[in-house]
Design a protein around this motif. Sequence first.
Motif, PDB file in Angstrom:
ATOM      1  N   LEU A 121       0.828  -1.195   0.000  1.00  0.00           N
ATOM      2  CA  LEU A 121       0.000   0.000   0.000  1.00  0.00           C
ATOM      3  C   LEU A 121       0.866   1.250   0.000  1.00  0.00           C
ATOM      4  N   PHE A 122       1.913   1.265   0.802  1.00  0.00           N
ATOM      5  CA  PHE A 122       2.835   2.402   0.859  1.00  0.00           C
ATOM      6  C   PHE A 122       3.496   2.634  -0.495  1.00  0.00           C
ATOM      7  N   ARG A 123       3.968   1.558  -1.137  1.00  0.00           N
ATOM      8  CA  ARG A 123       4.600   1.691  -2.452  1.00  0.00           C
ATOM      9  C   ARG A 123       3.610   2.172  -3.506  1.00  0.00           C
ATOM     10  N   TYR A 124       2.383   1.667  -3.449  1.00  0.00           N
ATOM     11  CA  TYR A 124       1.375   2.082  -4.427  1.00  0.00           C
ATOM     12  C   TYR A 124       1.050   3.568  -4.281  1.00  0.00           C
ATOM     13  N   LEU A 125       0.890   4.023  -3.056  1.00  0.00           N
ATOM     14  CA  LEU A 125       0.537   5.419  -2.833  1.00  0.00           C
ATOM     15  C   LEU A 125       1.680   6.369  -3.158  1.00  0.00           C
ATOM     16  N   ASN A 126       2.918   5.916  -3.099  1.00  0.00           N
ATOM     17  CA  ASN A 126       4.068   6.776  -3.372  1.00  0.00           C
ATOM     18  C   ASN A 126       4.654   6.595  -4.763  1.00  0.00           C
ATOM     19  N   SER A 127       4.050   5.751  -5.590  1.00  0.00           N
ATOM     20  CA  SER A 127       4.584   5.549  -6.934  1.00  0.00           C
ATOM     21  C   SER A 127       4.147   6.698  -7.838  1.00  0.00           C
ATOM     22  N   PRO A 128       5.026   7.104  -8.771  1.00  0.00           N
ATOM     23  CA  PRO A 128       4.644   8.189  -9.687  1.00  0.00           C
ATOM     24  C   PRO A 128       3.559   7.712 -10.640  1.00  0.00           C
ATOM     25  N   ARG A 129       2.638   8.583 -10.931  1.00  0.00           N
ATOM     26  CA  ARG A 129       1.539   8.253 -11.840  1.00  0.00           C
ATOM     27  C   ARG A 129       1.908   8.701 -13.247  1.00  0.00           C
ATOM     28  N   GLU A 130       1.554   7.889 -14.235  1.00  0.00           N
ATOM     29  CA  GLU A 130       1.761   8.249 -15.634  1.00  0.00           C
ATOM     30  C   GLU A 130       0.495   8.916 -16.144  1.00  0.00           C
ATOM     31  N   ASP A 131       0.674  10.026 -16.842  1.00  0.00           N
ATOM     32  CA  ASP A 131      -0.464  10.709 -17.433  1.00  0.00           C
ATOM     33  C   ASP A 131      -0.839   9.980 -18.713  1.00  0.00           C
ATOM     34  N   THR A 132      -2.052   9.444 -18.763  1.00  0.00           N
ATOM     35  CA  THR A 132      -2.462   8.657 -19.925  1.00  0.00           C
ATOM     36  C   THR A 132      -2.719   9.534 -21.145  1.00  0.00           C
ATOM     37  N   HIS A 133      -2.932  10.811 -20.927  1.00  0.00           N
ATOM     38  CA  HIS A 133      -3.179  11.721 -22.041  1.00  0.00           C
ATOM     39  C   HIS A 133      -2.036  12.720 -22.170  1.00  0.00           C
ATOM     40  N   ALA A 134      -0.820  12.259 -22.054  1.00  0.00           N
ATOM     41  CA  ALA A 134       0.342  13.144 -22.063  1.00  0.00           C
ATOM     42  C   ALA A 134       0.550  13.785 -23.435  1.00  0.00           C
ATOM     43  N   HIS A 135       0.246  13.069 -24.521  1.00  0.00           N
ATOM     44  CA  HIS A 135       0.511  13.619 -25.848  1.00  0.00           C
ATOM     45  C   HIS A 135      -0.566  14.603 -26.297  1.00  0.00           C
ATOM     46  N   THR A 136      -1.706  14.631 -25.653  1.00  0.00           N
ATOM     47  CA  THR A 136      -2.756  15.587 -26.000  1.00  0.00           C
ATOM     48  C   THR A 136      -3.151  16.352 -24.746  1.00  0.00           C
ATOM     49  N   THR A 137      -2.288  17.213 -24.283  1.00  0.00           N
ATOM     50  CA  THR A 137      -2.589  18.013 -23.106  1.00  0.00           C
ATOM     51  C   THR A 137      -3.489  19.173 -23.502  1.00  0.00           C
ATOM     52  N   ALA A 138      -4.023  19.846 -22.511  1.00  0.00           N
ATOM     53  CA  ALA A 138      -4.930  20.964 -22.769  1.00  0.00           C
ATOM     54  C   ALA A 138      -4.191  22.123 -23.425  1.00  0.00           C
ATOM     55  N   ALA A 139      -2.876  22.227 -23.249  1.00  0.00           N
ATOM     56  CA  ALA A 139      -2.107  23.322 -23.817  1.00  0.00           C
ATOM     57  C   ALA A 139      -1.812  23.105 -25.304  1.00  0.00           C
ATOM     58  N   SER A 140      -2.014  21.896 -25.816  1.00  0.00           N
ATOM     59  CA  SER A 140      -1.743  21.620 -27.229  1.00  0.00           C
ATOM     60  C   SER A 140      -2.826  22.256 -28.096  1.00  0.00           C
ATOM     61  N   THR A 141      -2.378  22.945 -29.121  1.00  0.00           N
ATOM     62  CA  THR A 141      -3.327  23.522 -30.076  1.00  0.00           C
ATOM     63  C   THR A 141      -3.589  22.494 -31.168  1.00  0.00           C
ATOM     64  N   PRO A 142      -4.636  22.680 -31.942  1.00  0.00           N
ATOM     65  CA  PRO A 142      -4.889  21.748 -33.049  1.00  0.00           C
ATOM     66  C   PRO A 142      -3.727  21.688 -34.042  1.00  0.00           C
ATOM     67  N   GLU A 143      -3.079  22.828 -34.254  1.00  0.00           N
ATOM     68  CA  GLU A 143      -1.930  22.844 -35.159  1.00  0.00           C
ATOM     69  C   GLU A 143      -0.781  21.994 -34.610  1.00  0.00           C
ATOM     70  N   ASP A 144      -0.572  22.077 -33.271  1.00  0.00           N
ATOM     71  CA  ASP A 144       0.476  21.255 -32.644  1.00  0.00           C
ATOM     72  C   ASP A 144       0.183  19.770 -32.823  1.00  0.00           C
ATOM     73  N   ILE A 145      -1.065  19.404 -32.644  1.00  0.00           N
ATOM     74  CA  ILE A 145      -1.451  17.993 -32.785  1.00  0.00           C
ATOM     75  C   ILE A 145      -1.220  17.522 -34.222  1.00  0.00           C
ATOM     76  N   LEU A 146      -1.585  18.372 -35.182  1.00  0.00           N
ATOM     77  CA  LEU A 146      -1.349  18.011 -36.590  1.00  0.00           C
ATOM     78  C   LEU A 146       0.139  17.856 -36.875  1.00  0.00           C
ATOM     79  N   ARG A 147       0.959  18.784 -36.356  1.00  0.00           N
ATOM     80  CA  ARG A 147       2.411  18.691 -36.565  1.00  0.00           C
ATOM     81  C   ARG A 147       2.974  17.399 -35.982  1.00  0.00           C
TER      82      ARG A 147
END
Length: 89
Positions: A35-61
């Motif tokens: 439980l301690f290891r699970y709670l302290n493990s880093p989480r991976e962002d499943t939507h890392a390649h399409t963040t809110a800061a990405s514009t449509p042009e960035d996604i196309l590029r």
Amino acid sequence: MMFWYGHGVSGWGWFAVSAGMIVFWALIITLAVMLFRYLNSPREDTHAHTTAASTPEDILRKRLARGEIDEEEYRHRLSTLHAGPLSKT
């Protein structure tokens, strides 16, 4: 005299109780560590390649760079984005 022979726990009984207690505490400690290891493990962002800061042009590029679309499709989609929203008539 009857107490010593009829009501006591035999050697195997003491062994079973001791082994059971060791197994019980080993399970409790193992669960706590997991439980301690699970709670302290880093989480991976499943939507890392399409963040809110990405514009449509960035996604196309990025899609063009990964080879998902060719240059002709890139230019077509880019011009569609710059043309604005479609109107319903």
